[in-house]
Design an enzyme around this catalytic site. Sequence first.
Site, short mmCIF file in Angstrom:
data_model
loop_
_atom_site.label_atom_id
_atom_site.label_comp_id
_atom_site.label_asym_id
_atom_site.label_seq_id
_atom_site.Cartn_x
_atom_site.Cartn_y
_atom_site.Cartn_z
N ASP A 1 0.81 -1.21 0.00
CA ASP A 1 0.00 0.00 0.00
C ASP A 1 0.85 1.27 0.00
O ASP A 1 0.69 2.12 0.87
CB ASP A 1 -0.92 -0.06 1.24
CG ASP A 1 -1.88 1.11 1.34
OD1 ASP A 1 -2.39 1.55 0.30
OD2 ASP A 1 -2.12 1.59 2.48
N ASN B 1 6.64 -7.68 6.59
CA ASN B 1 5.39 -7.04 7.02
C ASN B 1 4.21 -7.80 6.43
O ASN B 1 4.10 -7.92 5.20
CB ASN B 1 5.33 -5.58 6.54
CG ASN B 1 4.06 -4.90 7.00
OD1 ASN B 1 3.89 -4.63 8.20
ND2 ASN B 1 3.13 -4.63 6.08
N GLU B 2 3.37 -8.32 7.31
CA GLU B 2 2.13 -8.97 6.94
C GLU B 2 2.28 -10.05 5.87
O GLU B 2 1.55 -10.06 4.88
CB GLU B 2 1.10 -7.92 6.49
CG GLU B 2 0.79 -6.89 7.56
CD GLU B 2 -0.39 -5.99 7.20
OE1 GLU B 2 -0.78 -5.94 6.03
OE2 GLU B 2 -0.93 -5.34 8.12
N TYR C 1 -6.65 -3.36 12.91
CA TYR C 1 -7.60 -2.37 12.38
C TYR C 1 -9.03 -2.71 12.74
O TYR C 1 -9.93 -2.62 11.91
CB TYR C 1 -7.41 -2.27 10.85
CG TYR C 1 -6.08 -1.65 10.46
CD1 TYR C 1 -5.93 -0.26 10.41
CD2 TYR C 1 -4.96 -2.43 10.18
CE1 TYR C 1 -4.72 0.32 10.08
CE2 TYR C 1 -3.74 -1.86 9.84
CZ TYR C 1 -3.63 -0.48 9.80
OH TYR C 1 -2.42 0.11 9.47
N GLU D 1 0.85 -1.30 14.02
CA GLU D 1 0.02 -0.40 13.20
C GLU D 1 -1.38 -0.39 13.77
O GLU D 1 -1.95 -1.44 14.06
CB GLU D 1 -0.10 -0.88 11.74
CG GLU D 1 1.13 -0.73 10.91
CD GLU D 1 0.92 -1.17 9.45
OE1 GLU D 1 -0.24 -1.16 8.96
OE2 GLU D 1 1.91 -1.53 8.81
N TRP E 1 -0.35 3.99 12.82
CA TRP E 1 -0.22 4.03 11.36
C TRP E 1 -0.98 5.22 10.86
O TRP E 1 -2.17 5.27 11.04
CB TRP E 1 -0.76 2.73 10.73
CG TRP E 1 -0.41 2.64 9.28
CD1 TRP E 1 -1.24 2.82 8.21
CD2 TRP E 1 0.88 2.33 8.74
NE1 TRP E 1 -0.55 2.65 7.04
CE2 TRP E 1 0.76 2.36 7.33
CE3 TRP E 1 2.14 2.07 9.31
CZ2 TRP E 1 1.84 2.12 6.49
CZ3 TRP E 1 3.20 1.83 8.45
CH2 TRP E 1 3.03 1.85 7.07
N LYS F 1 -4.13 7.89 6.72
CA LYS F 1 -4.09 7.55 8.14
C LYS F 1 -3.04 8.36 8.90
O LYS F 1 -2.81 8.13 10.08
CB LYS F 1 -3.84 6.05 8.33
CG LYS F 1 -4.98 5.19 7.79
CD LYS F 1 -4.86 3.75 8.18
CE LYS F 1 -5.93 2.91 7.50
NZ LYS F 1 -5.75 2.80 6.04
C1 BDP Z 1 -1.47 -2.50 6.63
C2 BDP Z 1 -0.15 -2.36 5.89
C3 BDP Z 1 0.19 -0.91 5.52
C4 BDP Z 1 -1.04 -0.23 4.97
C5 BDP Z 1 -2.13 -0.25 6.02
C6 BDP Z 1 -3.39 0.47 5.56
O1 BDP Z 1 0.91 -2.91 6.63
O2 BDP Z 1 1.25 -0.89 4.61
O3 BDP Z 1 -0.78 1.06 4.52
O4 BDP Z 1 -2.47 -1.59 6.26
O5 BDP Z 1 -4.20 -0.15 4.86
O6 BDP Z 1 -2.06 -3.69 6.33
O7 BDP Z 1 -3.54 1.64 5.86
#
Ligand code: BDP
Length: 593
Positions: free
Chosen positions: A173, A416-417, A470, A506, A551, A570
């Site tokens: 992203d 990452n992820e 999230y 995040e 984040w 964000k």
């Molecule tokens: C997470 C990712 C990050 C994205 C964020 C998002 O690690 O890179 O920018 O989500 O969607 O999954 O804001």
Amino acid sequence: MNEHPLYPQENEYRDIRDLNGLWRFQVDWDGTGEDSGWHAGKFPSSAAEVPVPASYNDLFADTNIRDHVGYVWYQRELIIPSGWKDRKILLRFDAVAHHADIWLDGKLLGRNKGGFLPFTVDLGDVAPGGRHLLTVRADNRLDWTCLPGGELTSRPAGGCAGSSIPVQETHFDFFNYSGIHRPVRLIALPAVHITDVSIRTAPGTGKAWNVSYDVSTSSAAEVEILLMNPEGDVLHRAAARSGTIPVENPVLWEPGRGVLYTLEVRLRDSGGKVFDSYREEFGFRSIKVTATTFEINGRPFYFRGFGKHEDADIRGRCLDLATMVHDFALLKWIGANSIRTSHYPYSEEFMRMADRQGLVVIDEVPAVGFNMWNDVPVFCDERANSKTLEHHLDVTRGLIRRDKNHPCVVMWSLGNEPASQNEAAEPYFQSVIGEARRLDASRPITVVEDRWPDQTRIGHLVDVICVNRYFGWYHHTGEMDRIEELLEADLRAWHTRFAKPVMVAEYGADTIHGFHSVMSQFFTEEFQASFLEQYHRVYDRLPFMVGEHVWNFADFATKQGTKRVWGNRKGIFTRQRHPKSAAQILKQRWIRP
Ligand code: BDP
């Protein structure tokens, strides 16, 4: 593998010529530049000019250039000083995204894969004194063997039956900025020179600490070591190329207090004359991880800060010292003590400043994009396979080689992820994590996860559980009243399963600066602020939490999409670094009286 990982340094024995500035630039629309001799001949005077370093994407008023998939070419004249006879002459590129081919006067000098680490090419037999043509071809294409990973496809071109245009798919992203992103320098070293210095510090007995060092040289030479305190007083001298020096009661490098000592390495000839030297700064600090704590210098440390990006208007993802210095100022203003270099290694200038300012850093490799958020396996022969692993290992080695001496780096993040639920993710990360541990046993390791605690197959391999969460946004969207309950259950489950400290790497909500509402309303500044507060209440009641990284530090560019209103919003600051309301919430929380 870069044979010269040391940050370029000028001194009595080492010279640097800065090659930053305006270079000629051409987009290779159909990929035929090399066949047309662009690598050998002078670009026409009609060729555009672009700054180095910079991403080229946003410089022109041209969508086709911004979105170009494939090669672009850079060129400039290179003059090698005539006084540089009998020297080792190198060209150093601090970062070119994502692949680079380097030619001098039409001769291919080197190739590099990977957009975030430095590489050098040896000018070996080029005689000093002349004028030369330096040409660089950068390629922004990413496939599954790259870090970050991507997929190349194509689509029919509009209005031109039968023809197609390449499409770069990415599963990460952030906008795929490209070009010569960090400084380029011409370097002259003595023929025999210092190639690397490794420094480790660890508590010894009583108030003493031990400095273990190891020096590599291009060929045998007599080595002298000087260890200096921050005031420049020489505390110790040694004559071996590796060893351990005890230092009584040093001033420690602490979060917020970047106290740096210096190890100077000198090479002497048989007559005792010094002919090379290099000064590396380092800090005295230790790290320990228990089941519930992350300790720096024996005291529990709680990460407060952000996942960031190297991203700014116009310049894209390049080193921009003004933006960098301002970001450091904002981090301090808001009370952040740490950042993660999401999702790739940051510039060496950033890491050095973090050392000096005492900013704690989680240093991440660009292993992002290895997830498709569905049941399609990612770690398999068709996608992240043995070639990906090979490159992942290479980049991990490169990052550790580059950043090993930075006291600011307290943990390596090796991805990452990733789709950590895949069976093949386990042996894959076993290799990567094993290699990092072999190279650096002094720092803990994490892989930042987005899977659920019962799904991951790699949680047992890391030292600290870092998760991106999230709830209320991507998961259980809008269920604001359930954030606390969902988050708490999730974080507890991670700790119960792995008995390791947990950090949320995040959490955040897209917020458009200037949107306001008295009701709970997505994208408003009030929503972002109260969203964060709900998370904070949970963190504050869980004893195994070791950190919170919001984040994101600032809004940043992404590929276009229906969920992105000119990028990811964000940020706690806008892309221009103006604070949103939530900045005050964080400032109050993080700067405690
Ligand atoms: C997470 C990712 C990050 C994205 C964020 C998002 O690690 O890179 O920018 O989500 O969607 O999954 O804001």
